[in-house]
Design an enzyme around this catalytic site. Structure first.
Site, PDB file in Angstrom:
ATOM      1  N   VAL A   1      -9.429 106.508 136.255  1.00 23.79           N
ATOM      2  CA  VAL A   1     -10.676 105.744 136.132  1.00 23.79           C
ATOM      3  C   VAL A   1     -11.395 105.636 137.473  1.00 23.79           C
ATOM      4  CG1 VAL A   1      -9.883 104.479 134.100  1.00 23.79           C
ATOM      5  CG2 VAL A   1      -9.575 103.451 136.370  1.00 23.79           C
ATOM      6  N   GLU A   2     -10.648 105.665 138.577  1.00 16.88           N
ATOM      7  CA  GLU A   2     -11.327 105.635 139.878  1.00 16.88           C
ATOM      8  C   GLU A   2     -12.117 106.916 140.114  1.00 16.88           C
ATOM      9  OE1 GLU A   2      -8.713 102.436 142.508  1.00 16.88           O
ATOM     10  OE2 GLU A   2      -8.597 104.566 143.025  1.00 16.88           O
TER      11      GLU A   2
ATOM     12  N   ARG B   1       2.405 109.644 139.383  1.00 11.60           N
ATOM     13  CA  ARG B   1       3.129 110.251 140.495  1.00 11.60           C
ATOM     14  C   ARG B   1       4.633 110.153 140.259  1.00 11.60           C
ATOM     15  NH1 ARG B   1       0.011 111.486 144.655  1.00 11.60           N
ATOM     16  NH2 ARG B   1       1.758 111.506 146.118  1.00 11.60           N
TER      17      ARG B   1
ATOM     18  N   LYS C   1     -10.886 105.356 148.463  1.00 13.13           N
ATOM     19  CA  LYS C   1     -11.757 104.180 148.553  1.00 13.13           C
ATOM     20  C   LYS C   1     -12.991 104.473 149.385  1.00 13.13           C
ATOM     21  CE  LYS C   1      -8.423 102.495 146.259  1.00 13.13           C
ATOM     22  NZ  LYS C   1      -7.594 103.476 145.532  1.00 13.13           N
TER      23      LYS C   1
ATOM     24  N   GLY D   1      13.508 115.881 156.882  1.00  5.48           N
ATOM     25  CA  GLY D   1      14.829 115.279 157.011  1.00  5.48           C
ATOM     26  C   GLY D   1      15.617 115.357 155.734  1.00  5.48           C
TER      27      GLY D   1
ATOM     28  N   GLY E   1      -5.373 106.022 133.590  1.00  8.85           N
ATOM     29  CA  GLY E   1      -4.817 104.970 134.429  1.00  8.85           C
ATOM     30  C   GLY E   1      -5.659 104.777 135.675  1.00  8.85           C
TER      31      GLY E   1
ATOM     32  N   HIS F   1     -20.130  77.306 145.895  1.00  7.35           N
ATOM     33  CA  HIS F   1     -21.298  77.750 145.124  1.00  7.35           C
ATOM     34  C   HIS F   1     -22.365  78.276 146.070  1.00  7.35           C
ATOM     35  CE1 HIS F   1     -24.241  77.712 141.838  1.00  7.35           C
ATOM     36  NE2 HIS F   1     -25.088  77.143 142.690  1.00  7.35           N
TER      37      HIS F   1
ATOM     38  N   GLY G   1      -5.716 111.485 131.820  1.00 13.45           N
ATOM     39  CA  GLY G   1      -5.084 110.240 132.218  1.00 13.45           C
ATOM     40  C   GLY G   1      -6.107 109.167 132.510  1.00 13.45           C
TER      41      GLY G   1
ATOM     42  N   LYS H   1       2.283 113.747 158.409  1.00 15.75           N
ATOM     43  CA  LYS H   1       1.683 112.802 159.343  1.00 15.75           C
ATOM     44  C   LYS H   1       2.125 111.396 159.007  1.00 15.75           C
ATOM     45  CE  LYS H   1      -2.651 115.400 159.974  1.00 15.75           C
ATOM     46  NZ  LYS H   1      -4.125 115.331 159.751  1.00 15.75           N
TER      47      LYS H   1
END
Length: 455
Positions: free
Chosen positions: A180-181, A262, A52, A115, A176, A434, A174, A38
């Site tokens: 961690v996300e 990756r 996210k 392709g 990275g 502020h 891992g 896609k």
């Protein structure tokens, strides 16, 4: 076989490919874009956007858990993963429809199929032969697996994104960005999480102060992690997975997430046969993203450097403008902004303090931090962290590094500071509103300029 000719033939319809296509058609060129899956690629369908969306759901879960800290009584009854995935797919589908409309409106010839580069100006897709006055290679990347079969109890990120339940326990290989996300999401959802990282720190490519700050935050959240620890092997069965490390430790969990990065998606694409310079699967292009072969360019994750969607997009735009003869400005890899959307967030651009000392000499580098403890908006958010600026003495600020809740929203100014080579005096002169977290940037600059407001 049918043969067609275009100003540009693009092999890949991810961020790099479609950004190149849209910019090129905007400049009046004819474009064919080849995509096997896609349009939108990994980022939209199996990467940035669905990840996210999960992180947003995790943030809401944390807010409900902690609502009494703000005086709001609420009850938490659990995570409805069906509704979370519905929210996630809703975001992805809306973005996908918008992108499809853009591609169609720009009259990009979208060619569905696998392709292959079959000549210095030719891409073949099934029975179609597409000739390009210019060819852009944008075939993206894939999840590294260390030779393990992914999809059952051992997962890649593309599998973890669409789990229909919250696991009770997960080991993540891992520490990275990806690791961690997902650790952050699963912890917010109620899972027990353990990260195994071979290097000395989590997010090892970040400034050491950021890495240490994230480690402290993860400890307070109850996220387990081992650094300086090498993975040995894993065995899965019907009920879970057993993970062994080289130092003899063993962990048992529902799942193992492999998050070691990756690799470039270039195998069996015809690149080597056409003389494209390669190294470990990556395409070696010059700073103007030309491969040195014919009129063939390479963009995105297949080019060594940061594997980020926005870097890929900017490279796609750059190449379209390069082909059009506009002589666009090269963006240095170090000056591409980076945000890691765990809790707390990480935002950075430019050189780490260690790298700056290596480049300019330790005696020529100064840095300053502004802490969230002294920032009113951060206290309202109950956030902890800092903004750190790294500067060459009597020269420009070359690094922006920040850690904290929602701090990714400050990356815009960070990018301008570094890319426009502002110095501390330039920045300290500006007024920062502020009460906002943005004030911390101004206060760090004032400290660098020798007029700290606090301390």
């Amino acid at each position: 076989m049918s043969e067609e000719t275009y100003d540009i033939v693009i092999l890949g319809g991810g961020n790099a490919g479609y950004a190149c296509a849209l910019r090129a058609t905007g400049l009046g060129m004819s474009v064919a874009m080849v995509e096997e899956d896609k349009v939108g690629g990994t980022c939209l369908h199996r990467g940035c956007i669905p990840t996210k969306a999960l992180l947003r759901a995790a943030e809401v879960a944390d807010t409900v858990h902690e609502s009494l800290d703000w005086g709001i009584a609420s009850s938490f009854t659990g995570i409805d993963m069906a509704k979370v995935l519905e929210f996630q797919s809703g975001v992805v589908n809306k973005m996908y429809k918008g992108l499809q409309h853009l591609v169609k409106a720009h009259k990009v010839e979208l060619v569905n199929g696998r392709g292959r580069l079959t000549g210095p100006d030719t891409v073949t897709v099934g029975e179609r032969v597409l000739h390009g006055k210019n060819v852009v290679l944008a075939s993206g990347s894939f999840t590294k697996s260390l030779g393990m079969n992914l999809g059952n109890r051992i997962l890649g990120s593309e599998h973890a994104l669409f789990l229909d339940h919250v696991p009770s326990s997960v080991v993540i290989l891992g520490g990275g960005v990806i690791g961690v996300e997902f650790a952050s999401v699963w912890k917010s959802f109620g899972a027990e999480v353990t990260i195994i990282e071979a290097l000395p720190h989590l997010v090892p490519n970040e400034d050491e102060d950021v890495s240490k700050g994230l480690e402290k935050a993860f400890k307070s959240r109850g996220i387990n992690f081992l650094t300086g620890t090498r993975f040995a092997n894993a065995q899965e069965d019907e009920s879970g997975v057993t993970v062994n490390t080289e130092d003899g430790q063993q962990f048992r969990a529902d799942y193992l997430l492999v998050a070691i990065g990756r690799g470039p998606n270039t195998a069996d694409m015809g690149y080597e046969e056409q003389g494209i310079p390669m190294d470990r699967g990556f395409v070696l292009a010059n700073e103007r993203l030309h491969t040195g072969v014919g009129n063939i360019f390479a963009v995105g994750d297949i080019v060594p450097g940061l594997q980020l969607a926005h870097r890929a997009m900017m490279q796609g735009i750059f190449v379209a403008e390069e082909i059009a003869g506009l002589n666009p400005r090269v963006v240095d890899n170090d000056n591409v902004p980076r945000v890691t959307f765990c809790e707390p967030e990480i935002a950075s651009v430019g050189l780490t303090e260690a790298k700056a000392k290596e480049v300019y000499g330790a005696e020529n580098i100064v840095s300053a931090k502004s802490n969230m403890l002294g920032n009113a908006k951060s206290q309202m958010l109950k956030a902890a962290g800092f903004v750190k600026l790294v500067q060459v003495k009597d020269g420009p600020i070359v690094g922006f590094h920040a850690l904290g809740q929602r701090i990714g929203e400050q990356i815009g100014e960070g990018q301008l500071i570094v890319n426009w080579e502002a110095d501390a005096e330039d920045l300290a002169y500006l007024t920062h509103t502020h009460p906002t977290q943005n004030e911390m940037i101004g206060e760090a600059a004032m400290a660098l300029a020798g007029k700290p407001l606090h301390g």
